[in-house]
Design a protein around this motif. Structure first.
Motif, PDB file in Angstrom:
ATOM      1  N   SER A   9       0.862  -1.179   0.000  1.00  0.00           N
ATOM      2  CA  SER A   9       0.000   0.000   0.000  1.00  0.00           C
ATOM      3  C   SER A   9       0.902   1.233   0.000  1.00  0.00           C
ATOM      4  O   SER A   9       2.142   1.124   0.004  1.00  0.00           O
ATOM      5  N   LEU A  10       0.282   2.399   0.004  1.00  0.00           N
ATOM      6  CA  LEU A  10       1.060   3.642   0.008  1.00  0.00           C
ATOM      7  C   LEU A  10       1.872   3.810   1.287  1.00  0.00           C
ATOM      8  O   LEU A  10       2.713   4.697   1.371  1.00  0.00           O
ATOM      9  N   ARG A  11       1.630   2.952   2.279  1.00  0.00           N
ATOM     10  CA  ARG A  11       2.415   3.040   3.522  1.00  0.00           C
ATOM     11  C   ARG A  11       3.893   2.761   3.290  1.00  0.00           C
ATOM     12  O   ARG A  11       4.731   3.143   4.100  1.00  0.00           O
ATOM     13  N   LEU A  12       4.235   2.083   2.189  1.00  0.00           N
ATOM     14  CA  LEU A  12       5.652   1.811   1.911  1.00  0.00           C
ATOM     15  C   LEU A  12       6.443   3.102   1.751  1.00  0.00           C
ATOM     16  O   LEU A  12       7.652   3.139   1.984  1.00  0.00           O
ATOM     17  N   TRP A  13       5.744   4.174   1.327  1.00  0.00           N
ATOM     18  CA  TRP A  13       6.456   5.449   1.166  1.00  0.00           C
ATOM     19  C   TRP A  13       6.824   6.052   2.503  1.00  0.00           C
ATOM     20  O   TRP A  13       7.648   6.971   2.569  1.00  0.00           O
ATOM     21  N   ARG A  14       6.214   5.598   3.611  1.00  0.00           N
ATOM     22  CA  ARG A  14       6.658   6.019   4.944  1.00  0.00           C
ATOM     23  C   ARG A  14       8.092   5.555   5.190  1.00  0.00           C
ATOM     24  O   ARG A  14       8.889   6.258   5.805  1.00  0.00           O
ATOM     25  N   VAL A  15       8.408   4.347   4.747  1.00  0.00           N
ATOM     26  CA  VAL A  15       9.768   3.820   4.871  1.00  0.00           C
ATOM     27  C   VAL A  15      10.709   4.644   4.015  1.00  0.00           C
ATOM     28  O   VAL A  15      11.809   5.034   4.443  1.00  0.00           O
ATOM     29  N   TRP A  16      10.287   4.916   2.763  1.00  0.00           N
ATOM     30  CA  TRP A  16      11.091   5.746   1.855  1.00  0.00           C
ATOM     31  C   TRP A  16      11.353   7.106   2.481  1.00  0.00           C
ATOM     32  O   TRP A  16      12.489   7.605   2.459  1.00  0.00           O
ATOM     33  N   HIS A  17      10.303   7.716   3.060  1.00  0.00           N
ATOM     34  CA  HIS A  17      10.436   9.057   3.636  1.00  0.00           C
ATOM     35  C   HIS A  17      11.361   9.064   4.835  1.00  0.00           C
ATOM     36  O   HIS A  17      12.146  10.006   5.025  1.00  0.00           O
ATOM     37  N   ARG A  18      11.334   8.014   5.628  1.00  0.00           N
ATOM     38  CA  ARG A  18      12.233   7.917   6.787  1.00  0.00           C
ATOM     39  C   ARG A  18      13.689   7.917   6.320  1.00  0.00           C
ATOM     40  O   ARG A  18      14.530   8.618   6.868  1.00  0.00           O
ATOM     41  N   ASN A  19      13.989   7.128   5.281  1.00  0.00           N
ATOM     42  CA  ASN A  19      15.357   7.075   4.765  1.00  0.00           C
ATOM     43  C   ASN A  19      15.759   8.401   4.119  1.00  0.00           C
ATOM     44  O   ASN A  19      16.919   8.814   4.196  1.00  0.00           O
ATOM     45  N   PHE A  20      14.802   9.059   3.465  1.00  0.00           N
ATOM     46  CA  PHE A  20      15.100  10.358   2.847  1.00  0.00           C
ATOM     47  C   PHE A  20      15.482  11.392   3.897  1.00  0.00           C
ATOM     48  O   PHE A  20      16.409  12.180   3.690  1.00  0.00           O
ATOM     49  N   ILE A  21      14.786  11.391   5.048  1.00  0.00           N
ATOM     50  CA  ILE A  21      15.107  12.356   6.111  1.00  0.00           C
ATOM     51  C   ILE A  21      16.535  12.128   6.620  1.00  0.00           C
ATOM     52  O   ILE A  21      17.298  13.071   6.818  1.00  0.00           O
ATOM     53  N   VAL A  22      16.903  10.852   6.820  1.00  0.00           N
ATOM     54  CA  VAL A  22      18.266  10.538   7.273  1.00  0.00           C
ATOM     55  C   VAL A  22      19.278  10.977   6.221  1.00  0.00           C
ATOM     56  O   VAL A  22      20.326  11.554   6.547  1.00  0.00           O
ATOM     57  N   PHE A  23      18.974  10.725   4.939  1.00  0.00           N
ATOM     58  CA  PHE A  23      19.869  11.120   3.844  1.00  0.00           C
ATOM     59  C   PHE A  23      20.043  12.637   3.807  1.00  0.00           C
ATOM     60  O   PHE A  23      21.145  13.147   3.613  1.00  0.00           O
ATOM     61  N   ARG A  24      18.953  13.361   4.019  1.00  0.00           N
ATOM     62  CA  ARG A  24      19.000  14.830   3.937  1.00  0.00           C
ATOM     63  C   ARG A  24      19.887  15.415   5.028  1.00  0.00           C
ATOM     64  O   ARG A  24      20.545  16.442   4.829  1.00  0.00           O
TER      65      ARG A  24
END
Length: 259
Positions: A9-24
């Motif tokens: 579901s679209l909840r997978l993008w929560r995982v993506w967003h978590r990694n993006f914050i760490v990357f930023r």
């Protein structure tokens, strides 16, 4: 049907967003290294070794290896993000366990990790291609298309990396897929010299089993303006194998995480 196709579901993008914050938060480190490495390769090999090689396929050596460096950036960024980085998040930081305690399920965690690895491939390939353009080795108009193709190829390489993550018993065992799979791709996919110089048997293995060969073929055709129907077969190969690797990675990681 349910056992093969994951429940996403679209909840997978929560995982993506978590990694993006760490990357930023470590953007400068993540930005400078991808930009610096292709400059070193272009100067050392393109303009250093290139003095002795002169031309390959009727073009300067630096122009020949430019598309190869963009392709290698796609492979390295996605594969290493979903091997070492994902393994650390899974085993040492216990990030996966914390996320699975929320409404996000295991399959969405793995898919989010793969899509984040593909995003790293898109970012890094764009940075490398920007260097290629600044050296006058590629057209500007391809800048918006490179990250899109980088993401597609990144899904394939990230899925392969996630398969390795699902199988290795410890982080030291990543040396095996790197030595047996990544290094041969780096050397025998047409990155630094034409595949036609190799024996026919090696060429056949390269086209049949090495994803980077197809990525280099497409990037070289686009960046050098050598348009032909041949890269369409490579694109189909990437899409089919990428989809198979994606579903396999989710199934293997689910088996590892749910015991």
């Amino acid at each position: 049907m349910r056992r093969f196709f994951p429940a996403l579901s679209l909840r997978l993008w929560r995982v993506w967003h978590r990694n993006f914050i760490v990357f930023r938060r470590s953007f400068l480190v993540n930005f400078l290294l991808p930009m610096g490495e292709p400059i070193l390769y272009l100067v050392a090999m393109g303009y250093g070794l290139g003095v002795f090689i002169r031309e390959i396929d009727g073009m300067p050596y630096a122009r020949f290896i430019g598309p190869g460096l963009v392709s290698v950036a796609m492979m390295y960024a996605a594969f290493f993000e979903c091997t070492y980085s994902s393994f650390i998040r899974m085993i040492f930081q216990r990030t996966f366990d914390a996320i699975i305690a929320t409404p996000v399920n295991v399959e969405e965690v793995v898919a989010g990790e793969i899509f984040w690895g593909a995003t790293r491939a898109a970012i890094n390939s764009l940075m490398v291609y920007l260097v290629v353009v600044l050296f006058g080795l590629g057209p500007w108009w391809l800048l918006p298309l490179v990250p899109v193709f980088g993401f597609v190829c990144g899904v394939l390489f990230a899925s392969l990396g996630m398969i390795a993550t699902a199988l290795v018993p410890s982080i030291d065992f990543f040396n095996y897929p790197i030595f047996l799979f990544i290094t041969p791709m780096f050397l025998f996919s047409g990155t630094f010299f034409p595949l036609s110089t190799l024996p026919k048997a090696v060429q056949a293995v390269s086209y049949a089993a090495l994803p980077l060969t197809h990525v280099v073929r497409i990037n070289r055709g686009l960046i050098l303006g050598h348009f032909s129907p041949a890269p369409l077969g490579s694109l189909a190969w990437i899409l089919v194998v990428g989809a198979a690797a994606f579903f396999t990675a989710i199934a293997l990681m689910k088996r590892r995480l749910i015991k």
